[in-house]
Enzyme design. Structure first.
Site, PDB file in Angstrom:
ATOM      1  N   HIS A 172      18.805 -23.447 -25.149  1.00  0.00           N
ATOM      2  CA  HIS A 172      19.324 -24.602 -25.886  1.00  0.00           C
ATOM      3  C   HIS A 172      20.188 -25.423 -24.939  1.00  0.00           C
ATOM      4  CE1 HIS A 172      18.535 -22.312 -29.832  1.00  0.00           C
ATOM      5  NE2 HIS A 172      17.568 -23.165 -29.592  1.00  0.00           N
ATOM      6  N   GLU A 175      24.209 -25.924 -24.821  1.00  0.00           N
ATOM      7  CA  GLU A 175      25.076 -24.751 -24.825  1.00  0.00           C
ATOM      8  C   GLU A 175      25.512 -24.420 -23.395  1.00  0.00           C
ATOM      9  OE1 GLU A 175      22.656 -21.998 -27.118  1.00  0.00           O
ATOM     10  OE2 GLU A 175      22.702 -23.337 -28.855  1.00  0.00           O
ATOM     11  N   HIS A 298      23.557 -17.678 -25.920  1.00  0.00           N
ATOM     12  CA  HIS A 298      23.674 -18.885 -26.750  1.00  0.00           C
ATOM     13  C   HIS A 298      25.141 -19.154 -27.070  1.00  0.00           C
ATOM     14  CE1 HIS A 298      19.384 -19.439 -28.010  1.00  0.00           C
ATOM     15  NE2 HIS A 298      19.327 -18.226 -27.501  1.00  0.00           N
ATOM     16  N   GLU A 373      25.903 -15.034 -29.242  1.00  0.00           N
ATOM     17  CA  GLU A 373      26.418 -16.362 -29.591  1.00  0.00           C
ATOM     18  C   GLU A 373      27.876 -16.375 -29.166  1.00  0.00           C
ATOM     19  OE1 GLU A 373      24.854 -18.979 -30.838  1.00  0.00           O
ATOM     20  OE2 GLU A 373      23.008 -18.166 -31.713  1.00  0.00           O
TER      21      GLU A 373
HETATM   22 ZN    ZN Z   1      21.360 -21.590 -29.029  1.00  0.00          ZN
END
Ligand code: ZN
Ligand code: NAG
Ligand code: NAG
Length: 416
Positions: A172, A175, A298, A373
């Site tokens: 992503h 990020e 992430h 995350e």
């Molecule tokens: Zn992500």
């Protein structure tokens, strides 16, 4: 003819170097999503073609979602909040001030972790490492992006016969803390004198892809800081596919992604529609069955997640994944009591289908497959650079703890 092509080139360059988007007086709101009706209304906003709202997450009932609202949409936004009786709270007054604070004052500067680096800086730094540590590091090209940029990996190996950990980062684009942390960790493996890190470096083989979605990442640096997806256009007004919904495992099952190209979680027209995900698939093909642990970096939200994402059904490795995941959470907490929640993606965060972690877990029977995350600290993806090192230390401690627990449980020896 010559003049014409020169003009064409100028035009193309003009389009490519489109101006950097500013977010002056864009406000960030946190909205509590309480009903299907509210969720649908927010989804519609999210999927407005180039609709100027930026969602940090998919709207889900029972969760909150953060949204960046441009000044010219504040009136419309207020009307929608009122009409659907949504509880919302202003979190950030002026989003541009965050972005300004993130931009280093002095450029160019030395590579490091007090500021975020772009992909050419990261690649130049990798070249220096490859020259400095020729017997330990090998450079790999995972493949080529839609816009013809190399996706690069390094393998770190001190000796034969080690188990393998694979780290994939920045799928992503926005990020940024993920590639910062991946590069810091690689540097640490090479330079730290801490016995725990020395042990990780010498007794495990590491594959690290610091920037997976290179086109998207580049775009966040040049044009739109909040870009998430790839940069391929599937013949619609909206660009990009969510790479982490594009893998061919339970693709689009249980609405774990979107069929709308304007959504942040567009799954692509078919599985493996993106050159980037195809590249990772092909790169992992000969390697996957040797991997003991697969980590996907992430941000944000402080989670240690594991399969499945597409369904609430638990996997045959559920107990192992939970134990090692809990060790990870203890590691994340060690430096500054940062609390990470642990569990399957589906039940802990939300239903998400076609993710790289679920695909790799299933395809290669990798017993330990996790999504981290990282921290957002209320800033979302624009984590101020003074918090980069904290996240690096926490991730280091999490990985040390997860490896230790995996060894105790007998899952960190070379796979045959
Ligand atoms: Zn992500
Ligand atoms: C990356 O940043 C450096 C400044 O440190 C700049 O010179 C370079 O052009 C940037 N690269 C890209 C691709 O934007
Ligand atoms: C640790 O967390 C607290 C908030 O819980 C924060 O105020 C502090 O700055 C953090 N320390 C470091 C070194 O990041």
């Amino acid at each position: 003819m010559k003049l014409l092509s020169a003009l064409t080139l100028l035009l193309v360059v003009g389009v490519i170097s489109a101006e950097k988007m500013r977010f002056d007086h864009h406000k960030v709101y946190k909205i509590d999503v309480r009903s299907e009706e509210q969720m649908e209304a927010l989804r519609e906003l999210e999927e407005t073609p180039n609709g100027e709202y930026y969602f940090w997450d998919s709207p889900r009932v029972g969760r909150s979602v953060d949204v960046v609202v441009p000044p010219q949409k504040l009136y419309e936004f207020g009307g929608i909040m009122k009409h659907f009786s949504m509880d919302h709270e202003l979190k950030i007054e002026n989003f541009q001030t965050l972005i300004d604070a993130e931009t280093p004052a002095i450029q160019p500067r030395a590579f490091g972790w007090t500021a975020y680096n772009n992909y050419t800086e990261i690649y130049d730094w990798m070249d220096v490492l490859l020259e400095t540590y020729p017997t330990i590091l090998t450079g790999h090209i995972v493949g080529t992006t839609y816009q013809d940029r190399p996706i690069r990996a390094v393998k770190l190996s001190y000796k034969e016969g080690n188990p393998t950990i694979f780290i994939e980062s920045n799928i992503h684009a926005r990020e940024w803390i993920t590639s910062a942390t991946a590069t810091w960790f690689l540097n640490e493996l090479l330079t730290s004198t801490d016995p725990d890190i020395q042990d990780l470096a010498q007794n495990i083989d590491w594959y690290i892809i610091p920037v997976f979605n290179v086109d998207g990442f580049h775009y966040t640096h040049t044009t739109n800081r909040l870009w998430r997806k790839t940069r391929q256009n599937h013949a619609t007004v909206c660009f990009g596919t969510d790479g982490n919904r594009n893998f061919d495992f339970q693709w689009m099952v249980n609405n774990g992604a979107s069929t709308n190209p304007c959504s942040e979680t567009f799954a692509g027209p078919v599985p493996f529609s993106e050159p980037e995900t195809v590249a990772l698939r092909d790169f992992l093909e000969p390697l996957g069955s040797k991997i003991n642990m697969y980590l996907s970096f992430h941000s944000q939200g402080q989670y240690v997640l594991f399969p499945y994402g597409h369904s609430y059904e638990t996997t045959e490795y559920h107990d192992l994944l939970t134990e090692v995941g809990n060790a990870g959470a203890e590691g994340f907490a060690k430096y500054n009591n940062t609390i990470y929640r642990v569990g399957p993606t589906s039940s802990t965060l939300y239903i998400a289908s076609g993710t790289s972690v679920d695909w790799a877990f299933n395809e290669f029977n990798i017993p330990l497959a996790y999504t981290f995350e990282f921290i957002g600290l209320g800033y979302g993806f624009v984590l101020p650079p003074e918090h980069i090192l904290r996240n690096c230390y926490e991730t280091r401690d999490a990985i040390i703890a997860m490896v230790a627990r995996s060894r105790q449980l007998g899952f960190m020896s070379p796979r045959t």
